[in-house]
Design a protein around this motif. Structure first.
Motif, PDB file in Angstrom:
ATOM      1  N   TYR A 125       0.854  -1.186   0.000  1.00 26.99           N
ATOM      2  CA  TYR A 125       0.000   0.000   0.000  1.00 26.99           C
ATOM      3  C   TYR A 125       0.884   1.226   0.000  1.00 26.99           C
ATOM      4  N   SER A 126       0.666   2.118  -0.947  1.00 25.25           N
ATOM      5  CA  SER A 126       1.565   3.242  -1.137  1.00 25.25           C
ATOM      6  C   SER A 126       0.778   4.551  -1.089  1.00 25.25           C
ATOM      7  N   LEU A 127       0.459   4.968   0.139  1.00 23.74           N
ATOM      8  CA  LEU A 127      -0.310   6.192   0.352  1.00 23.74           C
ATOM      9  C   LEU A 127       0.558   7.303   0.931  1.00 23.74           C
ATOM     10  N   SER A 128       1.315   7.024   1.968  1.00 24.74           N
ATOM     11  CA  SER A 128       2.057   8.056   2.703  1.00 24.74           C
ATOM     12  C   SER A 128       3.192   8.653   1.881  1.00 24.74           C
ATOM     13  N   GLU A 129       3.516   9.894   2.214  1.00 22.86           N
ATOM     14  CA  GLU A 129       4.686  10.571   1.660  1.00 22.86           C
ATOM     15  C   GLU A 129       5.457  11.207   2.809  1.00 22.86           C
ATOM     16  N   ALA A 130       6.679  11.583   2.542  1.00 25.95           N
ATOM     17  CA  ALA A 130       7.527  12.147   3.594  1.00 25.95           C
ATOM     18  C   ALA A 130       6.901  13.381   4.226  1.00 25.95           C
ATOM     19  N   GLU A 131       6.204  14.184   3.426  1.00 22.31           N
ATOM     20  CA  GLU A 131       5.578  15.409   3.926  1.00 22.31           C
ATOM     21  C   GLU A 131       4.075  15.280   4.052  1.00 22.31           C
ATOM     22  N   ALA A 132       3.556  14.060   3.906  1.00 22.91           N
ATOM     23  CA  ALA A 132       2.108  13.848   3.981  1.00 22.91           C
ATOM     24  C   ALA A 132       1.851  12.498   4.616  1.00 22.91           C
ATOM     25  N   GLY A 133       2.040  12.431   5.939  1.00 19.38           N
ATOM     26  CA  GLY A 133       1.799  11.187   6.647  1.00 19.38           C
ATOM     27  C   GLY A 133       0.329  11.045   6.979  1.00 19.38           C
ATOM     28  N   SER A 134      -0.102  11.639   8.085  1.00 20.88           N
ATOM     29  CA  SER A 134      -1.507  11.565   8.474  1.00 20.88           C
ATOM     30  C   SER A 134      -2.396  12.422   7.582  1.00 20.88           C
ATOM     31  N   ASP A 135      -1.834  13.433   6.941  1.00 22.91           N
ATOM     32  CA  ASP A 135      -2.610  14.341   6.082  1.00 22.91           C
ATOM     33  C   ASP A 135      -2.549  13.847   4.641  1.00 22.91           C
ATOM     34  N   ALA A 136      -3.402  12.865   4.315  1.00 17.98           N
ATOM     35  CA  ALA A 136      -3.364  12.256   2.986  1.00 17.98           C
ATOM     36  C   ALA A 136      -3.761  13.237   1.888  1.00 17.98           C
ATOM     37  N   ALA A 137      -4.547  14.259   2.219  1.00 14.88           N
ATOM     38  CA  ALA A 137      -4.962  15.229   1.206  1.00 14.88           C
ATOM     39  C   ALA A 137      -3.806  16.107   0.739  1.00 14.88           C
ATOM     40  N   ALA A 138      -2.662  16.047   1.429  1.00 12.07           N
ATOM     41  CA  ALA A 138      -1.501  16.866   1.063  1.00 12.07           C
ATOM     42  C   ALA A 138      -0.536  16.132   0.129  1.00 12.07           C
ATOM     43  N   LEU A 139      -0.951  15.045  -0.478  1.00 11.10           N
ATOM     44  CA  LEU A 139      -0.087  14.272  -1.372  1.00 11.10           C
ATOM     45  C   LEU A 139       0.440  15.125  -2.516  1.00 11.10           C
ATOM     46  N   ARG A 140       1.705  14.838  -2.902  1.00 10.38           N
ATOM     47  CA  ARG A 140       2.334  15.586  -4.002  1.00 10.38           C
ATOM     48  C   ARG A 140       2.693  14.704  -5.194  1.00 10.38           C
ATOM     49  N   CYS A 141       2.875  13.403  -4.974  1.00  7.50           N
ATOM     50  CA  CYS A 141       3.162  12.505  -6.098  1.00  7.50           C
ATOM     51  C   CYS A 141       2.076  12.693  -7.148  1.00  7.50           C
ATOM     52  N   LYS A 142       2.485  12.888  -8.406  1.00  8.65           N
ATOM     53  CA  LYS A 142       1.549  13.355  -9.428  1.00  8.65           C
ATOM     54  C   LYS A 142       1.425  12.375 -10.583  1.00  8.65           C
ATOM     55  N   ALA A 143       0.181  12.169 -11.033  1.00  8.31           N
ATOM     56  CA  ALA A 143      -0.098  11.367 -12.218  1.00  8.31           C
ATOM     57  C   ALA A 143      -0.708  12.290 -13.276  1.00  8.31           C
ATOM     58  N   THR A 144       0.041  12.512 -14.355  1.00 13.41           N
ATOM     59  CA  THR A 144      -0.377  13.448 -15.404  1.00 13.41           C
ATOM     60  C   THR A 144      -0.926  12.672 -16.603  1.00 13.41           C
ATOM     61  N   PRO A 145      -2.142  13.001 -17.076  1.00 10.45           N
ATOM     62  CA  PRO A 145      -2.686  12.304 -18.242  1.00 10.45           C
ATOM     63  C   PRO A 145      -1.757  12.434 -19.445  1.00 10.45           C
ATOM     64  N   ALA A 146      -1.556  11.316 -20.157  1.00  6.66           N
ATOM     65  CA  ALA A 146      -0.674  11.318 -21.333  1.00  6.66           C
ATOM     66  C   ALA A 146      -0.936  10.082 -22.183  1.00  6.66           C
ATOM     67  N   ASP A 147      -1.295  10.305 -23.458  1.00 14.86           N
ATOM     68  CA  ASP A 147      -1.403   9.230 -24.446  1.00 14.86           C
ATOM     69  C   ASP A 147      -2.252   8.057 -23.962  1.00 14.86           C
ATOM     70  N   GLY A 148      -3.463   8.343 -23.532  1.00 17.57           N
ATOM     71  CA  GLY A 148      -4.363   7.284 -23.117  1.00 17.57           C
ATOM     72  C   GLY A 148      -4.023   6.657 -21.783  1.00 17.57           C
ATOM     73  N   GLY A 149      -3.173   7.282 -21.023  1.00 16.40           N
ATOM     74  CA  GLY A 149      -2.788   6.764 -19.707  1.00 16.40           C
ATOM     75  C   GLY A 149      -2.278   7.885 -18.841  1.00 16.40           C
ATOM     76  N   TYR A 150      -1.269   7.599 -18.051  1.00 21.10           N
ATOM     77  CA  TYR A 150      -0.731   8.585 -17.131  1.00 21.10           C
ATOM     78  C   TYR A 150       0.786   8.444 -17.040  1.00 21.10           C
ATOM     79  N   THR A 151       1.427   9.577 -16.754  1.00 22.08           N
ATOM     80  CA  THR A 151       2.847   9.585 -16.412  1.00 22.08           C
ATOM     81  C   THR A 151       2.956   9.979 -14.940  1.00 22.08           C
ATOM     82  N   ILE A 152       3.603   9.135 -14.171  1.00 25.99           N
ATOM     83  CA  ILE A 152       3.647   9.320 -12.715  1.00 25.99           C
ATOM     84  C   ILE A 152       5.045   9.749 -12.293  1.00 25.99           C
ATOM     85  N   THR A 153       5.090  10.824 -11.499  1.00 30.76           N
ATOM     86  CA  THR A 153       6.361  11.344 -10.990  1.00 30.76           C
ATOM     87  C   THR A 153       6.190  11.754  -9.538  1.00 30.76           C
TER      88      THR A 153
END
Length: 380
Positions: A125-153
């Motif tokens: 399960y990959s929810l937490s981030e270094a700067e977003a532990g209990s505050d899940a709404a503060a996530l920064r990892c981004k999935a950008t739409p691209a060519d019928g899918g997504y690019t994740i960074t």
């Protein structure tokens, strides 16, 4: 000693006995070596999968065990009484199957669920981030739409089984705010996904916890679970069940500590009699037993509500709070019962105490559980 369990069916009683047999033969003989040397237990999860212990609460039509949550949690407790790290990983695997089972399309289920539930694949399960532990709404990892899918960074943190799992539930930002997070099913070995060095933890040494780095990882649209922006709803629905899993694990740790403390108190003598016959120590053990029994009751109550289709979010938070605080207190008292020996690695109670601490932290800290409970009292 084995707990006398009130189980709903003869099948459930047989399942608990199977779990005890597997745990005693597969986990008990090797746990000390792997925990001490921080080595991964290759083959253990395959054995648990072959025994059908990795998919118990899921529907039989997809390869699950079709067991009520009340029974599944007692299986987790039995595993945790032998090896907490393995039980946590089993709980996280169950948590990782929830998004697809509850929010996936029929096509996604048919493609992915059989492997998840037959024991050949382990999830993380990959929810937490270094700067977003209990505050899940503060996530920064981004999935950008691209060519019928997504690019994740982006980066993720605190991934149980990171680098060892076969698939990951990733929660990444696809928009703004709390409605801008989506859920993705990421296979291990995909290009652009790398894992950090395992964290040097206080406990749970045999199962790695890592960070993850996504560098332009490309996934097709059919790897998104649910609709775009539904990610936090998916994550939080899974966490209610996951909190019950951790509550059961905590009770398993506490039960093991109690059993070891009672056995030691029967063997050790002081001032001419066994130390268990000294009233002061007897009262300590009595409090430990009461804490274990009451903690078990809270998670079973929440599980039965879940099985009955009743709201159980508050009950899950209560169970997680009560059980994990009890585990910390009981394991600390177990070390005290052993005296100076309890502070050495010659006995397992010091490991139980270290393992118990993390249960108060993950799947939402106990401060977050108090927040959930408080909000439920004001939300009428």
């Amino acid at each position: 000693m084995p707990v006398d369990r009130l189980l709903p069916t003869a099948e459930a009683r047989d399942l608990i006995q199977l779990t005890r047999d597997v745990a005693d033969k597969v986990l008990e003989p090797v746990v000390d070596e792997h925990e001490r040397h921080e080595t991964y237990p290759d083959g253990v999860f395959a054995t648990l999968g072959e025994a059908g212990l990795l998919s118990l609460p899921y529907a039989e039509e997809w390869g699950g065990g079709g067991q009520p949550y009340e029974v599944y949690l007692q299986v987790l407790e039995e595993l945790a009484a032998r090896w907490a790290a393995v039980a946590v990983a089993v709980s996280v695997h169950g948590l990782s199957c929830h998004p697809l089972m509850s929010f996936g399309t029929e096509e996604q289920k048919a493609e992915h669920l059989p492997g998840m539930l037959d024991g050949t694949q382990i999830g993380a399960y990959s929810l937490s981030e270094a700067e977003a532990g209990s505050d899940a709404a503060a996530l920064r990892c981004k999935a950008t739409p691209a060519d019928g899918g997504y690019t994740i960074t982006g980066s993720k943190a605190w991934i149980t089984h990171g680098g060892k799992a076969d698939f990951y539930n990733l929660f990444a930002r696809t928009g703004e705010g709390s409605k801008g997070v989506s859920c993705f099913l990421i296979p291990d070995g995909i290009d652009g996904l790398a894992f950090g060095k395992p964290e040097e933890k206080m406990g749970l040494h045999a199962i790695p916890t890592t960070s993850a780095q996504y560098e332009n990882v490309r996934v097709s649209e059919d790897r998104r679970i649910g609709t775009e922006g539904q990610g936090l709803q998916i994550a939080f629905s899974a966490l209610d069940a996951g909190r019950l899993g951790i509550a059961a694990v905590a009770v398993g740790i506490a039960q093991a500590a109690l059993d070891d403390a009672v056995a030691y108190a029967h063997e050790r003598s002081a001032f001419g009699k066994k130390i268990i016959d000294h009233q002061g120590l007897g009262f300590v053990l009595a409090d430990m037993a009461a804490a274990v029994d009451s903690a078990r009751a809270t998670y079973l109550d929440a599980a039965r509500r879940r099985d009955a289709g009743l709201p159980y979010s508050r009950n899950a938070s209560v169970a997680k709070l009560i059980a994990t605080d009890a585990a910390m207190k009981v394991t600390t008292d177990a070390v005290q019962v052993f005296g100076g020996y309890g502070y050495t690695r010659d006995f397992r109670v010091e490991r139980y105490m270290r393992d118990a601490k993390i249960t108060q932290i993950f799947e939402g800290t106990n401060q977050i559980q108090r927040l959930v409970i408080a909000r439920s009292l004001t939300d009428r």
